[in-house]
Design a protein around this motif. Structure first.
Motif, short mmCIF file in Angstrom:
data_model
loop_
_atom_site.label_atom_id
_atom_site.label_comp_id
_atom_site.label_asym_id
_atom_site.label_seq_id
_atom_site.Cartn_x
_atom_site.Cartn_y
_atom_site.Cartn_z
N PHE A 250 0.91 -1.32 0.03
CA PHE A 250 0.04 0.14 0.20
C PHE A 250 0.95 1.39 -0.19
CE2 PHE A 250 -2.34 3.14 2.23
CZ PHE A 250 -3.34 3.60 1.40
N PRO A 251 0.78 1.97 -0.76
CA PRO A 251 -0.02 1.77 -2.07
C PRO A 251 0.33 0.72 -3.09
CG PRO A 251 1.27 3.79 -2.40
CD PRO A 251 1.42 3.25 -1.21
N GLN A 252 -0.32 0.08 -3.89
CA GLN A 252 -0.24 -0.80 -4.85
C GLN A 252 0.41 -0.09 -5.91
OE1 GLN A 252 -2.43 -4.59 -5.38
NE2 GLN A 252 -2.78 -4.02 -7.44
N TRP A 253 1.29 -0.50 -6.66
CA TRP A 253 2.09 -0.04 -7.84
C TRP A 253 1.17 0.83 -8.91
CZ3 TRP A 253 2.41 -1.42 -12.97
CH2 TRP A 253 2.06 -2.69 -13.41
N ASN A 254 0.21 -0.07 -9.04
CA ASN A 254 -0.83 0.21 -10.42
C ASN A 254 -2.19 0.59 -9.59
OD1 ASN A 254 -1.78 -2.26 -9.53
ND2 ASN A 254 -2.14 -2.87 -11.44
N CYS A 255 -2.49 0.82 -8.55
CA CYS A 255 -3.79 1.06 -7.96
C CYS A 255 -3.97 2.68 -7.98
CB CYS A 255 -3.91 0.71 -6.60
SG CYS A 255 -5.43 0.78 -5.66
N ASN A 256 -5.06 3.30 -8.46
CA ASN A 256 -5.43 4.58 -8.59
C ASN A 256 -6.68 4.71 -7.73
OD1 ASN A 256 -5.01 7.14 -9.38
ND2 ASN A 256 -6.52 6.92 -11.17
N TYR A 257 -7.12 4.00 -6.90
CA TYR A 257 -8.36 4.06 -5.94
C TYR A 257 -7.73 5.03 -4.80
CZ TYR A 257 -12.11 2.30 -2.95
OH TYR A 257 -13.18 2.41 -2.11
N TYR A 258 -8.84 5.82 -4.26
CA TYR A 258 -8.75 7.10 -3.76
C TYR A 258 -7.67 6.65 -2.48
CZ TYR A 258 -11.62 5.72 0.17
OH TYR A 258 -12.15 5.03 1.47
N LEU A 259 -7.70 5.62 -1.95
CA LEU A 259 -6.76 5.48 -0.65
C LEU A 259 -5.16 5.55 -0.87
CD1 LEU A 259 -8.80 2.59 0.99
CD2 LEU A 259 -8.33 4.89 2.06
N SER A 260 -4.89 4.77 -2.14
CA SER A 260 -3.61 4.65 -2.68
C SER A 260 -3.16 6.18 -3.02
CB SER A 260 -3.45 3.78 -3.91
OG SER A 260 -3.76 2.43 -3.64
N ARG A 261 -4.01 6.78 -3.78
CA ARG A 261 -3.92 8.26 -4.18
C ARG A 261 -3.46 9.09 -2.93
NH1 ARG A 261 -8.45 8.04 -7.48
NH2 ARG A 261 -9.51 9.76 -6.10
N ALA A 262 -4.27 9.02 -1.86
CA ALA A 262 -3.95 9.56 -0.68
C ALA A 262 -2.36 9.19 0.09
CB ALA A 262 -5.07 9.20 0.26
N ALA A 263 -2.11 7.81 -0.13
CA ALA A 263 -1.05 7.61 0.54
C ALA A 263 0.54 8.16 -0.47
CB ALA A 263 -0.72 5.97 0.45
N ARG A 264 -0.05 8.14 -1.62
CA ARG A 264 1.24 8.73 -2.42
C ARG A 264 1.32 10.37 -1.87
NH1 ARG A 264 -1.52 5.60 -6.31
NH2 ARG A 264 -0.41 3.59 -6.67
N ALA A 265 0.28 10.78 -2.06
CA ALA A 265 0.27 12.32 -1.51
C ALA A 265 0.62 12.66 -0.20
CB ALA A 265 -1.10 12.81 -2.00
N GLY A 266 0.94 11.60 0.69
CA GLY A 266 1.35 12.02 1.97
C GLY A 266 0.38 12.60 2.86
N THR A 267 -1.08 11.95 2.64
CA THR A 267 -2.00 12.63 3.53
C THR A 267 -1.90 11.98 5.09
OG1 THR A 267 -3.47 12.52 1.48
CG2 THR A 267 -4.68 12.50 3.73
N ILE A 268 -2.05 12.87 5.78
CA ILE A 268 -1.81 12.45 7.26
C ILE A 268 -2.83 11.43 7.66
CG2 ILE A 268 -1.95 13.07 9.78
CD1 ILE A 268 0.58 14.31 8.13
N GLY A 269 -2.48 10.26 8.38
CA GLY A 269 -3.48 9.25 8.68
C GLY A 269 -3.62 8.14 7.70
N VAL A 270 -2.99 8.51 6.44
CA VAL A 270 -3.09 7.36 5.60
C VAL A 270 -1.61 6.72 5.08
CG1 VAL A 270 -3.90 6.47 3.21
CG2 VAL A 270 -5.13 8.46 4.62
N TRP A 271 -1.26 5.76 5.91
CA TRP A 271 0.07 5.68 5.91
C TRP A 271 0.51 4.26 4.92
CZ3 TRP A 271 1.76 9.96 8.14
CH2 TRP A 271 1.07 10.30 9.18
N PRO A 272 1.68 4.60 4.31
CA PRO A 272 2.23 3.51 3.47
C PRO A 272 2.43 2.23 4.10
CG PRO A 272 3.26 5.54 2.73
CD PRO A 272 2.67 5.74 3.94
N ARG A 273 2.30 1.09 3.57
CA ARG A 273 2.68 -0.23 4.25
C ARG A 273 3.37 -1.29 3.17
NH1 ARG A 273 -1.68 1.83 7.15
NH2 ARG A 273 -2.09 0.82 9.24
#
Length: 312
Positions: free
Chosen positions: A14-37
Protein backbone atom coordinates in the motif's frame (compact mmCIF):
# COMPACT_ATOMS: atom_id res chain seq x y z
CA UNK A 1 8.92 -12.60 23.55
CA UNK A 2 9.10 -9.66 21.18
CA UNK A 3 6.90 -9.46 18.10
CA UNK A 4 7.30 -6.87 15.35
CA UNK A 5 4.99 -6.33 12.42
CA UNK A 6 7.47 -6.07 9.57
CA UNK A 7 4.79 -5.66 6.90
CA UNK A 8 1.07 -5.07 7.45
CA UNK A 9 -0.39 -4.84 3.93
CA UNK A 10 -1.85 -7.54 1.72
CA UNK A 11 -0.32 -8.57 -1.61
CA UNK A 12 0.84 -5.60 -3.65
CA UNK A 13 1.48 -3.44 -0.61
CA UNK A 14 0.00 0.00 0.00
CA UNK A 15 -0.10 1.92 -2.20
CA UNK A 16 -0.03 -0.84 -4.80
CA UNK A 17 2.10 0.11 -7.81
CA UNK A 18 -0.81 0.27 -10.29
CA UNK A 19 -3.67 1.20 -7.95
CA UNK A 20 -5.45 4.52 -8.57
CA UNK A 21 -8.10 4.02 -5.88
CA UNK A 22 -8.57 7.03 -3.60
CA UNK A 23 -6.70 5.40 -0.71
CA UNK A 24 -3.60 4.73 -2.79
CA UNK A 25 -3.70 8.27 -4.17
CA UNK A 26 -3.93 9.61 -0.61
CA UNK A 27 -0.96 7.52 0.53
CA UNK A 28 1.15 8.74 -2.41
CA UNK A 29 0.20 12.32 -1.62
CA UNK A 30 1.40 11.92 1.96
CA UNK A 31 -2.03 12.45 3.49
CA UNK A 32 -1.87 12.44 7.29
CA UNK A 33 -3.41 9.26 8.68
CA UNK A 34 -3.07 7.26 5.46
CA UNK A 35 0.31 5.61 5.89
CA UNK A 36 2.14 3.42 3.32
CA UNK A 37 2.60 -0.22 4.23
CA UNK A 38 4.72 -3.09 2.93
CA UNK A 39 3.52 -6.63 2.32
CA UNK A 40 2.61 -8.99 5.14
CA UNK A 41 5.33 -10.35 7.42
CA UNK A 42 5.94 -10.81 11.15
CA UNK A 43 9.22 -11.09 13.11
CA UNK A 44 9.48 -12.80 16.50
CA UNK A 45 12.35 -13.14 18.97
CA UNK A 46 12.77 -14.73 22.38
CA UNK A 47 15.95 -12.81 23.23
CA UNK A 48 16.05 -9.78 20.92
CA UNK A 49 19.11 -11.23 19.16
CA UNK A 50 17.91 -14.07 16.94
CA UNK A 51 14.72 -13.56 14.93
CA UNK A 52 12.16 -15.74 13.16
CA UNK A 53 10.39 -14.32 10.11
CA UNK A 54 6.85 -15.45 9.43
CA UNK A 55 6.56 -15.10 5.65
CA UNK A 56 9.03 -13.28 3.41
CA UNK A 57 7.39 -10.76 1.13
CA UNK A 58 8.84 -9.22 -2.05
CA UNK A 59 9.46 -6.14 0.14
CA UNK A 60 11.90 -7.95 2.44
CA UNK A 61 14.93 -5.83 1.49
CA UNK A 62 13.05 -2.62 2.29
CA UNK A 63 11.67 -4.18 5.46
CA UNK A 64 15.12 -5.16 6.72
CA UNK A 65 16.38 -1.66 5.93
CA UNK A 66 13.57 -0.27 8.10
CA UNK A 67 14.06 -2.75 10.97
CA UNK A 68 17.41 -2.43 12.81
CA UNK A 69 16.83 -5.72 14.63
CA UNK A 70 16.97 -7.59 11.30
CA UNK A 71 20.11 -5.92 10.03
CA UNK A 72 23.70 -7.29 10.20
CA UNK A 73 25.04 -6.93 13.71
CA UNK A 74 28.29 -5.20 14.66
CA UNK A 75 31.08 -7.63 15.53
CA UNK A 76 29.55 -10.64 13.78
CA UNK A 77 31.78 -10.55 10.70
CA UNK A 78 31.66 -8.79 7.33
CA UNK A 79 28.40 -10.54 6.42
CA UNK A 80 25.83 -11.78 8.92
CA UNK A 81 22.14 -11.84 9.72
CA UNK A 82 20.11 -12.16 12.92
CA UNK A 83 17.40 -13.98 10.92
CA UNK A 84 17.60 -17.57 12.17
CA UNK A 85 14.53 -19.08 10.52
CA UNK A 86 11.63 -18.38 8.16
CA UNK A 87 8.17 -19.89 8.62
CA UNK A 88 5.84 -19.88 5.59
CA UNK A 89 2.07 -19.94 6.10
CA UNK A 90 1.26 -20.60 2.44
CA UNK A 91 2.76 -20.42 -1.06
CA UNK A 92 1.34 -17.03 -2.07
CA UNK A 93 3.77 -14.90 -4.05
CA UNK A 94 3.60 -12.17 -1.40
CA UNK A 95 4.73 -14.70 1.22
CA UNK A 96 7.53 -16.60 -0.54
CA UNK A 97 9.02 -14.26 -3.17
CA UNK A 98 11.21 -12.55 -0.57
CA UNK A 99 13.20 -15.77 -0.18
CA UNK A 100 14.93 -14.89 -3.44
CA UNK A 101 16.32 -11.73 -1.84
CA UNK A 102 17.83 -13.79 1.00
CA UNK A 103 20.09 -15.75 -1.33
CA UNK A 104 23.50 -14.40 -0.28
CA UNK A 105 24.65 -17.67 1.34
CA UNK A 106 23.62 -16.76 4.87
CA UNK A 107 22.45 -19.74 6.95
CA UNK A 108 18.85 -19.87 8.16
CA UNK A 109 16.19 -22.57 8.21
CA UNK A 110 12.96 -22.62 6.20
CA UNK A 111 9.88 -24.21 7.82
CA UNK A 112 6.76 -24.99 5.80
CA UNK A 113 4.16 -27.68 5.18
CA UNK A 114 4.78 -30.38 2.60
CA UNK A 115 2.43 -28.59 0.23
CA UNK A 116 4.47 -25.37 0.35
CA UNK A 117 7.83 -27.14 0.29
CA UNK A 118 6.76 -29.04 -2.83
CA UNK A 119 5.94 -25.72 -4.50
CA UNK A 120 9.44 -24.43 -3.72
CA UNK A 121 10.92 -27.69 -4.98
CA UNK A 122 8.98 -27.47 -8.24
CA UNK A 123 10.34 -23.99 -8.98
CA UNK A 124 14.06 -24.28 -9.61
CA UNK A 125 14.64 -20.56 -9.10
CA UNK A 126 14.46 -21.22 -5.35
CA UNK A 127 17.60 -23.33 -5.69
CA UNK A 128 19.51 -20.06 -5.33
CA UNK A 129 19.06 -20.89 -1.65
CA UNK A 130 21.56 -23.73 -1.34
CA UNK A 131 19.94 -26.47 0.75
CA UNK A 132 23.33 -27.17 2.36
CA UNK A 133 23.23 -23.66 3.81
CA UNK A 134 19.49 -23.01 4.04
CA UNK A 135 17.81 -26.30 5.07
CA UNK A 136 14.11 -26.85 4.37
CA UNK A 137 12.17 -28.49 7.19
CA UNK A 138 8.66 -29.84 7.02
CA UNK A 139 5.96 -28.70 9.42
CA UNK A 140 3.38 -31.24 10.44
CA UNK A 141 -0.03 -29.76 11.07
CA UNK A 142 -1.12 -30.14 14.66
CA UNK A 143 2.39 -30.97 15.89
CA UNK A 144 4.21 -28.44 18.07
CA UNK A 145 7.85 -27.87 17.23
CA UNK A 146 10.76 -25.97 18.73
CA UNK A 147 12.33 -23.89 15.98
CA UNK A 148 16.05 -24.19 15.35
CA UNK A 149 18.51 -22.35 13.15
CA UNK A 150 20.40 -23.84 10.21
CA UNK A 151 22.85 -25.52 12.61
CA UNK A 152 20.02 -27.02 14.72
CA UNK A 153 20.53 -24.63 17.61
CA UNK A 154 17.28 -23.77 19.38
CA UNK A 155 15.96 -20.25 18.89
CA UNK A 156 13.72 -20.14 21.96
CA UNK A 157 10.48 -20.07 19.96
CA UNK A 158 7.92 -22.85 19.70
CA UNK A 159 5.16 -22.99 17.12
CA UNK A 160 2.06 -25.08 16.54
CA UNK A 161 0.94 -24.99 12.89
CA UNK A 162 -2.63 -25.90 12.01
CA UNK A 163 -4.87 -25.59 8.97
CA UNK A 164 -7.49 -22.89 8.57
CA UNK A 165 -10.00 -22.54 5.74
CA UNK A 166 -8.17 -20.84 2.90
CA UNK A 167 -7.27 -20.99 -0.78
CA UNK A 168 -4.45 -22.32 -2.91
CA UNK A 169 -2.04 -19.72 -4.29
CA UNK A 170 -3.40 -17.92 -7.35
CA UNK A 171 -0.74 -19.33 -9.69
CA UNK A 172 -1.57 -22.88 -8.50
CA UNK A 173 -5.30 -22.70 -9.16
CA UNK A 174 -6.82 -25.45 -11.30
CA UNK A 175 -9.14 -23.79 -13.83
CA UNK A 176 -10.72 -27.14 -14.66
CA UNK A 177 -11.72 -27.77 -11.02
CA UNK A 178 -12.41 -24.36 -9.45
CA UNK A 179 -14.17 -25.94 -6.48
CA UNK A 180 -10.77 -27.21 -5.31
CA UNK A 181 -9.15 -23.78 -5.34
CA UNK A 182 -10.70 -22.21 -2.28
CA UNK A 183 -12.45 -23.18 0.90
CA UNK A 184 -9.67 -25.73 1.38
CA UNK A 185 -8.70 -26.97 4.83
CA UNK A 186 -5.96 -29.36 3.74
CA UNK A 187 -2.76 -27.43 4.23
CA UNK A 188 -3.01 -24.74 1.56
CA UNK A 189 -3.14 -22.13 4.32
CA UNK A 190 -1.95 -22.58 7.88
CA UNK A 191 -2.21 -20.56 11.05
CA UNK A 192 0.55 -20.56 13.65
CA UNK A 193 0.44 -20.53 17.42
CA UNK A 194 3.65 -18.88 18.62
CA UNK A 195 5.09 -19.18 22.12
CA UNK A 196 8.38 -18.84 23.96
CA UNK A 197 9.85 -22.04 25.31
CA UNK A 198 8.43 -21.36 28.79
CA UNK A 199 4.95 -21.10 27.21
CA UNK A 200 4.07 -18.15 29.44
CA UNK A 201 2.61 -16.10 26.61
CA UNK A 202 1.08 -17.02 23.27
CA UNK A 203 0.34 -15.24 20.02
CA UNK A 204 -1.47 -16.43 16.91
CA UNK A 205 -0.52 -15.37 13.41
CA UNK A 206 -3.32 -15.88 10.87
CA UNK A 207 -2.80 -13.59 7.85
CA UNK A 208 -5.23 -15.58 5.69
CA UNK A 209 -8.51 -17.15 6.79
CA UNK A 210 -11.73 -17.77 4.86
CA UNK A 211 -13.97 -18.77 7.77
CA UNK A 212 -14.04 -18.93 11.56
CA UNK A 213 -15.36 -22.24 12.86
CA UNK A 214 -15.89 -23.48 16.45
CA UNK A 215 -12.52 -25.22 16.44
CA UNK A 216 -10.67 -21.99 15.65
CA UNK A 217 -12.62 -20.07 18.26
CA UNK A 218 -11.64 -22.67 20.84
CA UNK A 219 -7.95 -22.51 19.87
CA UNK A 220 -7.88 -18.72 20.17
CA UNK A 221 -9.54 -18.55 23.58
CA UNK A 222 -7.07 -17.24 26.15
CA UNK A 223 -4.45 -16.03 23.64
CA UNK A 224 -2.41 -13.01 24.68
CA UNK A 225 -2.34 -11.60 21.16
CA UNK A 226 -3.95 -12.35 17.79
CA UNK A 227 -2.66 -11.12 14.44
CA UNK A 228 -5.56 -11.79 12.09
CA UNK A 229 -6.52 -11.51 8.44
CA UNK A 230 -7.69 -7.93 7.86
CA UNK A 231 -7.67 -8.01 4.06
CA UNK A 232 -11.11 -6.50 3.48
CA UNK A 233 -13.66 -4.54 5.48
CA UNK A 234 -16.59 -5.89 3.42
CA UNK A 235 -16.71 -9.01 1.27
CA UNK A 236 -17.65 -7.09 -1.91
CA UNK A 237 -15.19 -4.28 -1.32
CA UNK A 238 -13.02 -4.81 -4.38
CA UNK A 239 -16.00 -5.09 -6.69
CA UNK A 240 -17.51 -1.84 -5.40
CA UNK A 241 -14.12 -0.13 -5.71
CA UNK A 242 -13.92 -1.24 -9.34
CA UNK A 243 -10.44 -2.72 -8.93
CA UNK A 244 -11.20 -6.43 -9.34
CA UNK A 245 -13.91 -9.03 -9.97
CA UNK A 246 -13.40 -11.14 -6.84
CA UNK A 247 -15.07 -11.16 -3.45
CA UNK A 248 -13.10 -11.72 -0.29
CA UNK A 249 -14.46 -15.24 -0.01
CA UNK A 250 -13.32 -16.02 -3.55
CA UNK A 251 -9.82 -14.92 -2.54
CA UNK A 252 -9.91 -16.98 0.66
CA UNK A 253 -10.26 -14.01 3.03
CA UNK A 254 -12.87 -13.24 5.66
CA UNK A 255 -14.21 -9.68 5.87
CA UNK A 256 -13.86 -7.68 9.08
CA UNK A 257 -17.46 -6.47 9.19
CA UNK A 258 -20.90 -8.08 8.95
CA UNK A 259 -22.64 -10.83 10.87
CA UNK A 260 -20.22 -13.44 9.55
CA UNK A 261 -17.17 -11.16 9.72
CA UNK A 262 -14.22 -11.64 12.02
CA UNK A 263 -15.16 -8.86 14.43
CA UNK A 264 -18.57 -10.41 15.07
CA UNK A 265 -17.38 -14.02 15.05
CA UNK A 266 -14.65 -13.38 17.64
CA UNK A 267 -16.46 -10.81 19.76
CA UNK A 268 -17.05 -13.13 22.71
CA UNK A 269 -13.75 -15.05 22.52
CA UNK A 270 -11.36 -14.05 25.35
CA UNK A 271 -8.28 -12.69 23.59
CA UNK A 272 -5.79 -10.10 24.85
CA UNK A 273 -4.81 -7.81 21.99
CA UNK A 274 -6.54 -8.19 18.61
CA UNK A 275 -4.61 -6.77 15.67
CA UNK A 276 -5.56 -6.80 12.00
CA UNK A 277 -2.75 -7.45 9.51
CA UNK A 278 -2.60 -8.28 5.77
CA UNK A 279 -4.74 -5.21 4.95
CA UNK A 280 -5.67 -4.66 1.30
CA UNK A 281 -5.21 -1.33 -0.46
CA UNK A 282 -9.01 -0.96 -0.82
CA UNK A 283 -9.78 -1.35 2.88
CA UNK A 284 -11.17 1.94 4.26
CA UNK A 285 -9.66 1.28 7.71
CA UNK A 286 -6.36 2.40 6.18
CA UNK A 287 -7.69 5.94 6.55
CA UNK A 288 -7.46 6.77 10.25
CA UNK A 289 -10.17 9.43 9.86
CA UNK A 290 -12.71 7.00 8.39
CA UNK A 291 -15.86 5.74 10.08
CA UNK A 292 -14.68 2.18 9.40
CA UNK A 293 -11.41 2.78 11.23
CA UNK A 294 -13.28 4.17 14.23
CA UNK A 295 -15.73 1.26 14.15
CA UNK A 296 -12.94 -1.33 14.23
CA UNK A 297 -11.18 0.44 17.10
CA UNK A 298 -14.42 0.74 19.05
CA UNK A 299 -14.87 -3.03 18.70
CA UNK A 300 -11.56 -3.57 20.52
CA UNK A 301 -9.34 -4.21 17.51
CA UNK A 302 -6.11 -2.49 16.48
CA UNK A 303 -5.04 -1.77 12.92
CA UNK A 304 -1.54 -3.18 12.45
CA UNK A 305 1.12 -1.00 10.89
CA UNK A 306 4.70 -1.51 9.79
CA UNK A 307 7.09 -1.28 12.71
CA UNK A 308 4.43 -1.97 15.35
CA UNK A 309 5.97 -3.88 18.26
CA UNK A 310 4.33 -6.03 20.93
CA UNK A 311 6.12 -7.47 23.94
CA UNK A 312 4.62 -10.57 25.54
Amino acid sequence: MRVKIVGSAAGGGFPQWNCNYYLSRAARAGTIGVWPRTQSSLAVSADGLGWVLFNTSPDIRQQIASTPELQPQLGDGPRNTPIRAVVLTNADVDHIAGLLSLREREPFAIYATERVLSTLQANSIFNVLDAAIVPRRQLMEGEEIELADAEDRQIGIRILPFSVPGKVALYLEDAARPENNYGSESGDTIAVRIASNDDCHTAFYIPGCARIDPGLRQRLAGADCLFFDGTLYTDDEMLLAGVGPKTGQRMGHLAMSGRDGSISQLADVPIGRRIFVHINNTNPVLDESSVEHETVRAAGWEIGHDGMEIEL
